[in-house]
Design a protein around this motif. Structure first.
Motif, PDB file in Angstrom:
ATOM      1  N   ALA A  84      58.433   1.039  -5.395  1.00  0.00           N
ATOM      2  CA  ALA A  84      57.784   0.006  -6.742  1.00  0.00           C
ATOM      3  C   ALA A  84      56.520  -0.776  -6.071  1.00  0.00           C
ATOM      4  O   ALA A  84      55.517  -0.916  -6.759  1.00  0.00           O
ATOM      5  CB  ALA A  84      58.959  -1.031  -6.835  1.00  0.00           C
ATOM      6  N   ILE A  85      56.709  -1.108  -4.829  1.00  0.00           N
ATOM      7  CA  ILE A  85      55.359  -1.865  -4.302  1.00  0.00           C
ATOM      8  C   ILE A  85      54.415  -0.826  -4.270  1.00  0.00           C
ATOM      9  O   ILE A  85      53.305  -0.776  -4.381  1.00  0.00           O
ATOM     10  CB  ILE A  85      55.686  -2.699  -2.958  1.00  0.00           C
ATOM     11  CG1 ILE A  85      56.649  -3.865  -3.256  1.00  0.00           C
ATOM     12  CG2 ILE A  85      54.530  -3.149  -2.529  1.00  0.00           C
ATOM     13  CD1 ILE A  85      56.836  -4.524  -2.107  1.00  0.00           C
ATOM     14  N   LEU A  86      54.705   0.409  -3.699  1.00  0.00           N
ATOM     15  CA  LEU A  86      53.695   1.538  -3.543  1.00  0.00           C
ATOM     16  C   LEU A  86      53.005   1.755  -4.762  1.00  0.00           C
ATOM     17  O   LEU A  86      51.723   1.785  -5.014  1.00  0.00           O
ATOM     18  CB  LEU A  86      54.446   2.832  -3.002  1.00  0.00           C
ATOM     19  CG  LEU A  86      53.611   3.919  -2.904  1.00  0.00           C
ATOM     20  CD1 LEU A  86      52.316   3.870  -2.131  1.00  0.00           C
ATOM     21  CD2 LEU A  86      54.370   5.128  -2.666  1.00  0.00           C
ATOM     22  N   ASP A  87      53.837   1.911  -5.952  1.00  0.00           N
ATOM     23  CA  ASP A  87      53.265   2.145  -7.158  1.00  0.00           C
ATOM     24  C   ASP A  87      52.217   1.285  -7.860  1.00  0.00           C
ATOM     25  O   ASP A  87      51.261   1.238  -8.514  1.00  0.00           O
ATOM     26  CB  ASP A  87      54.249   2.483  -8.029  1.00  0.00           C
ATOM     27  CG  ASP A  87      55.239   3.873  -8.014  1.00  0.00           C
ATOM     28  OD1 ASP A  87      54.707   4.718  -7.332  1.00  0.00           O
ATOM     29  OD2 ASP A  87      56.346   3.828  -8.455  1.00  0.00           O
ATOM     30  N   ALA A  88      52.877  -0.074  -7.614  1.00  0.00           N
ATOM     31  CA  ALA A  88      51.913  -1.246  -7.821  1.00  0.00           C
ATOM     32  C   ALA A  88      50.609  -1.273  -7.328  1.00  0.00           C
ATOM     33  O   ALA A  88      49.540  -1.473  -7.856  1.00  0.00           O
ATOM     34  CB  ALA A  88      52.648  -2.629  -7.759  1.00  0.00           C
ATOM     35  N   ILE A  89      50.466  -0.839  -5.797  1.00  0.00           N
ATOM     36  CA  ILE A  89      49.399  -0.726  -5.105  1.00  0.00           C
ATOM     37  C   ILE A  89      48.422   0.197  -5.545  1.00  0.00           C
ATOM     38  O   ILE A  89      47.228   0.297  -5.707  1.00  0.00           O
ATOM     39  CB  ILE A  89      49.567  -0.748  -3.631  1.00  0.00           C
ATOM     40  CG1 ILE A  89      50.063  -1.837  -3.043  1.00  0.00           C
ATOM     41  CG2 ILE A  89      48.266   0.064  -2.882  1.00  0.00           C
ATOM     42  CD1 ILE A  89      50.849  -1.362  -1.747  1.00  0.00           C
ATOM     43  N   LYS A  90      49.045   1.540  -5.864  1.00  0.00           N
ATOM     44  CA  LYS A  90      48.424   2.631  -6.495  1.00  0.00           C
ATOM     45  C   LYS A  90      47.778   2.607  -7.796  1.00  0.00           C
ATOM     46  O   LYS A  90      46.948   3.394  -8.343  1.00  0.00           O
ATOM     47  CB  LYS A  90      49.292   3.914  -6.381  1.00  0.00           C
ATOM     48  CG  LYS A  90      49.444   4.335  -4.857  1.00  0.00           C
ATOM     49  CD  LYS A  90      50.503   5.273  -4.796  1.00  0.00           C
ATOM     50  CE  LYS A  90      50.034   6.648  -5.370  1.00  0.00           C
ATOM     51  NZ  LYS A  90      51.144   7.810  -5.075  1.00  0.00           N
ATOM     52  N   ALA A  91      48.454   1.521  -8.826  1.00  0.00           N
ATOM     53  CA  ALA A  91      48.235   1.481  -9.980  1.00  0.00           C
ATOM     54  C   ALA A  91      46.605   0.704 -10.175  1.00  0.00           C
ATOM     55  O   ALA A  91      46.233   0.645 -11.362  1.00  0.00           O
ATOM     56  CB  ALA A  91      49.211   0.495 -10.743  1.00  0.00           C
ATOM     57  N   GLY A 119      49.737   4.478  -0.416  1.00  0.00           N
ATOM     58  CA  GLY A 119      48.766   3.815  -1.339  1.00  0.00           C
ATOM     59  C   GLY A 119      47.384   2.801  -0.832  1.00  0.00           C
ATOM     60  O   GLY A 119      46.623   2.325  -1.595  1.00  0.00           O
ATOM     61  N   CYS A 120      47.474   2.680   0.547  1.00  0.00           N
ATOM     62  CA  CYS A 120      46.825   1.554   1.310  1.00  0.00           C
ATOM     63  C   CYS A 120      45.511   2.398   1.544  1.00  0.00           C
ATOM     64  O   CYS A 120      45.301   3.607   2.281  1.00  0.00           O
ATOM     65  CB  CYS A 120      47.410   0.920   2.395  1.00  0.00           C
ATOM     66  SG  CYS A 120      48.696  -0.007   1.615  1.00  0.00           S
ATOM     67  N   TYR A 121      44.201   1.634   1.796  1.00  0.00           N
ATOM     68  CA  TYR A 121      43.151   2.024   2.393  1.00  0.00           C
ATOM     69  C   TYR A 121      43.253   2.357   3.899  1.00  0.00           C
ATOM     70  O   TYR A 121      42.680   3.113   4.469  1.00  0.00           O
ATOM     71  CB  TYR A 121      41.975   0.845   2.131  1.00  0.00           C
ATOM     72  CG  TYR A 121      40.620   1.468   2.450  1.00  0.00           C
ATOM     73  CD1 TYR A 121      39.911   2.213   1.663  1.00  0.00           C
ATOM     74  CD2 TYR A 121      40.178   0.683   3.622  1.00  0.00           C
ATOM     75  CE1 TYR A 121      38.611   2.496   2.343  1.00  0.00           C
ATOM     76  CE2 TYR A 121      38.921   1.115   3.985  1.00  0.00           C
ATOM     77  CZ  TYR A 121      38.076   1.886   3.311  1.00  0.00           C
ATOM     78  OH  TYR A 121      36.678   2.210   3.792  1.00  0.00           O
TER      79      TYR A 121
END
Length: 149
Positions: A84-91, A119-121
């Motif tokens: 869920a946090i990954l999806d929020a970052i990717k959004a 999902g992070c830089y």
């Protein structure tokens, strides 16, 4: 420029929690060190947020859109399983760098994988509180190079 630093669960216990792994500085002390490090950079605002709740972290990421130019996130234990946090970052399209105070690759097997990293830089792990400073410097460098293009 505005940067948001998000800290996840149990990081409010820094300074007391497993000091042999996380050091003896409190989260407030780390935030103060970060603030002082970047005082000389005109037009830079750094905001800090900590929550022990996954949904609150996700909501904070959602609210960052259009406000922040970069996010530094230490998701704590959520690193290892929060899709869920990954999806929020990717959004959203905000430079996000994941930071870990300890070297997660030298820890227990279950801590060695971060689903958030996808999902992070970039990811900084094992450099103590200085990882936050390097993450902010990296965001600033990236933003300045984008402006030159």
């Amino acid at each position: 420029m505005k940067i948001l630093v998000i800290n996840g669960p149990n990081l409010n216990l820094l300074g007391n929690r497993e000091t042999n792994i996380y050091g003896d500085r409190t989260l407030d002390q780390i935030n103060e060190i970060i603030t002082k490090k970047f005082l000389d950079i005109k037009d830079l605002q750094i905001d800090f947020y900590q929550s022990n709740y996954e949904g609150d972290i996700i909501s904070k990421l959602h609210s960052a859109v259009g406000i922040y130019d970069g996010v530094v996130i230490n998701p704590g234990a959520y690193s290892h399983y929060s899709i869920a946090i990954l999806d929020a970052i990717k959004a959203y399209n905000i430079i996000t760098i994941e930071v870990h105070i300890s070297n997660i690759y030298k820890r227990e097997e279950y801590r060695r994988k971060s689903v958030i990293s996808e999902g992070c830089y970039g990811v900084i792990s094992g450099l103590g509180y200085y990882g936050y400073i390097l993450a902010i410097e990296s965001i600033l460098h990236t933003l300045l190079n984008r402006q030159k293009c």
